[in-house]
Design an enzyme around this catalytic site. Structure first.
Site, short mmCIF file in Angstrom:
data_model
loop_
_atom_site.label_atom_id
_atom_site.label_comp_id
_atom_site.label_asym_id
_atom_site.label_seq_id
_atom_site.Cartn_x
_atom_site.Cartn_y
_atom_site.Cartn_z
N HIS A 154 122.75 127.61 -49.76
CA HIS A 154 123.70 128.97 -49.84
C HIS A 154 122.34 129.37 -49.21
O HIS A 154 121.25 130.49 -50.19
CB HIS A 154 123.41 129.71 -50.97
N ASP A 200 130.15 131.38 -48.64
CA ASP A 200 130.08 131.37 -47.07
C ASP A 200 131.68 131.16 -47.11
O ASP A 200 131.60 130.50 -45.74
CB ASP A 200 129.17 130.06 -47.29
P1 NAX Z 1 122.00 143.68 -57.90
O1 NAX Z 1 120.65 144.47 -57.75
O2 NAX Z 1 122.80 145.59 -57.32
O3 NAX Z 1 122.13 144.01 -59.41
C1 NAX Z 1 121.39 143.15 -60.19
C2 NAX Z 1 121.41 143.28 -61.25
O4 NAX Z 1 120.89 142.10 -62.24
C3 NAX Z 1 120.98 144.45 -61.92
O5 NAX Z 1 121.80 145.55 -62.77
C4 NAX Z 1 119.61 144.05 -62.79
O6 NAX Z 1 118.93 144.82 -63.88
C5 NAX Z 1 119.95 142.66 -63.43
N1 NAX Z 1 119.09 142.05 -63.80
C6 NAX Z 1 117.75 141.60 -62.79
N2 NAX Z 1 116.79 140.30 -63.44
C7 NAX Z 1 118.15 140.48 -64.63
C8 NAX Z 1 117.80 139.91 -66.22
N3 NAX Z 1 116.33 137.93 -66.43
N4 NAX Z 1 119.21 139.47 -66.97
C9 NAX Z 1 119.54 139.68 -67.22
N5 NAX Z 1 119.88 140.83 -65.36
C10 NAX Z 1 118.96 141.22 -64.54
O7 NAX Z 1 122.16 143.08 -57.14
P2 NAX Z 1 124.01 142.73 -56.92
O8 NAX Z 1 124.22 142.85 -55.82
O9 NAX Z 1 124.55 143.25 -57.88
O10 NAX Z 1 122.87 140.92 -56.32
C11 NAX Z 1 123.05 139.97 -57.39
C12 NAX Z 1 122.74 138.31 -57.07
O11 NAX Z 1 123.46 138.31 -56.54
C13 NAX Z 1 121.16 138.59 -56.10
O12 NAX Z 1 120.06 137.26 -56.56
C14 NAX Z 1 121.71 138.64 -54.76
O13 NAX Z 1 121.07 138.69 -53.80
C15 NAX Z 1 122.75 136.92 -55.21
N6 NAX Z 1 123.45 137.05 -53.77
C16 NAX Z 1 124.23 135.85 -54.45
C17 NAX Z 1 125.68 135.50 -53.04
C18 NAX Z 1 125.95 134.24 -52.79
O14 NAX Z 1 126.63 133.39 -52.49
N7 NAX Z 1 125.15 132.93 -53.89
C19 NAX Z 1 125.70 136.84 -52.26
C20 NAX Z 1 125.53 138.02 -52.92
C21 NAX Z 1 124.24 137.94 -52.93
O15 NAX Z 1 123.76 138.17 -52.55
#
Ligand code: NAX
Length: 332
Positions: free
Chosen positions: A193, A165
């Site tokens: 966030h 952000d």
């Molecule tokens: P993806 O769905 O591409 O990847 C997430 C990965 O996490 C998947 O490979 C899944 O298998 C794995 N996963 C799910 N549960 C798990 C667990 N218990 N232990 C280990 N791995 C697990 O998502 P991606 O685009 O990489 O985003 C990841 C997270 O970042 C999401 O929650 C998203 O909302 C968050 N974000 C946070 C941001 C921030 O500024 N704080 C911005 C970007 C993003 O939106």
């Protein structure tokens, strides 16, 4: 220890959700030395859920094929107690991204439980000095849950990412002023966030001039604030997927500054409040911070005007509601 080439002792860096979109950008930046330094060897400890393990195998193959000199080992696992074992730094990225049909309450309910188990595993096996950044959303409340489930680790070591952000705010100011991002300093984020966040321009500078003199109040409290607060949604609409490379880049910025220092600059980090600016104790809230010697120091003496106070209050209310919704996950 490699005594002849100025290299430091290898550290252990854990990344969860390592086969996801953010992971795919993040791992390469860590491996290249952008985060921990060009003389800091790293063992990567990568966590996925069982259904992600095949994708993780592919990612690990690609990491090996990149032949990074700083990578001294790679572990891929679906067991948090292996991934977090002796970890010096942890990126909690893995969780379910929000989809169109989910509201924030659904997201909290879907992802909160993940951070109970991961907090407990961190407590049991990570280094006592571990630095944790939570990226997976809702990241402030997920950090709160992990922290509450890791009572032996000082709570200041659990943070959540609002640096994306901040970087979005820098990008907007740089574009409007027609300067490069390096000329923008000390704009930072208050709160959650989420779209209640407040990108505070009052102490920022643009090429040495006060941002509040360079930009109109109308723009700062209108389009600027609105664009930064809703940028995540705009990216999803344009790209058909949520921010990944910019999120990874912000995670690197956050951890790099924590690890190596922010050189006097103000940076945004969400961490458990110690009552700063009237924010209730324990709420994971984004504050203006400086990083020195591996420590985060909240800048706790800035003036707050009525507009800033109203935005801070709005974020306190939202985060108290999130905390209430996960109260049964907070253990003690
Ligand atoms: P993806 O769905 O591409 O990847 C997430 C990965 O996490 C998947 O490979 C899944 O298998 C794995 N996963 C799910 N549960 C798990 C667990 N218990 N232990 C280990 N791995 C697990 O998502 P991606 O685009 O990489 O985003 C990841 C997270 O970042 C999401 O929650 C998203 O909302 C968050 N974000 C946070 C941001 C921030 O500024 N704080 C911005 C970007 C993003 O939106």
């Amino acid at each position: 220890m490699c005594e002849n080439d100025g290299m430091k002792e290898t550290i252990r860096v854990a990344v969860t959700g390592a086969a996801g979109n953010i992971g795919y950008a993040l791992l390469w930046r860590i491996a290249s030395g952008d985060c921990f330094g060009s003389n800091q060897p790293v063992t990567l400890q990568l966590l996925e859920i069982p259904s992600g393990m095949q994708r993780l195998d592919g990612v690990i193959m690609e990491l090996k094929d990149s032949a990074f000199p700083l990578i001294h080992g790679i572990v891929g696992t679906d067991d948090p107690s292996i991934a977090f074992k002796d970890a010096d730094a942890i990126f909690l990225v893995g969780s379910r991204p929000r989809t169109k049909d989910m509201d924030r309450a659904d997201l909290v309910a879907a992802n909160g439980p993940i951070f109970v188990g991961q907090g407990q595993a961190i407590d049991a096996v990570a280094s006592q000095n571990v630095k944790v950044i939570t990226v997976g959303n809702p990241c402030n409340t997920n950090a709160l849950i992990a922290c509450a489930n890791a009572p032996s680790i000082p709570s200041k070591q659990f943070t959540a990412m609002t640096r994306l952000d901040q970087n979005r705010a820098v990008g907007q100011m740089a574009e409007r002023a027609g300067v490069s991002a390096s000329k923008i300093q000390d704009v930072f984020i208050w709160g959650n966030h989420a779209n209640t966040m407040y990108p505070d321009p009052r102490f920022a500078s643009v090429d040495g001039k006060e941002a509040t003199h360079v930009f109109s109040e109308d723009w700062l409290q209108g389009d600027f604030l609105g664009t930064v607060a809703t940028r995540g949604k705009a990216i999803i609409e344009a790209r058909g997927a949520s921010s990944a490379a910019s999120a990874a880049s912000a995670a690197v910025d956050h951890m790099r500054d924590w690890w190596q220092g922010s050189n006097g600059r103000i940076v945004s980090m969400a961490l458990p409040s110690e009552g700063w600016y009237g924010v209730p104790e324990g709420l994971v809230f984004s504050f203006p911070c400086r990083c020195e010697n591996g420590e985060v120091i909240v800048v706790d003496n800035l003036d707050i005007d009525a507009f800033a106070q109203s935005k801070i209050d709005e974020n306190i209310t939202a985060l108290l509601e999130e905390r209430e919704a996960v109260s049964e996950l907070l253990g003690h």
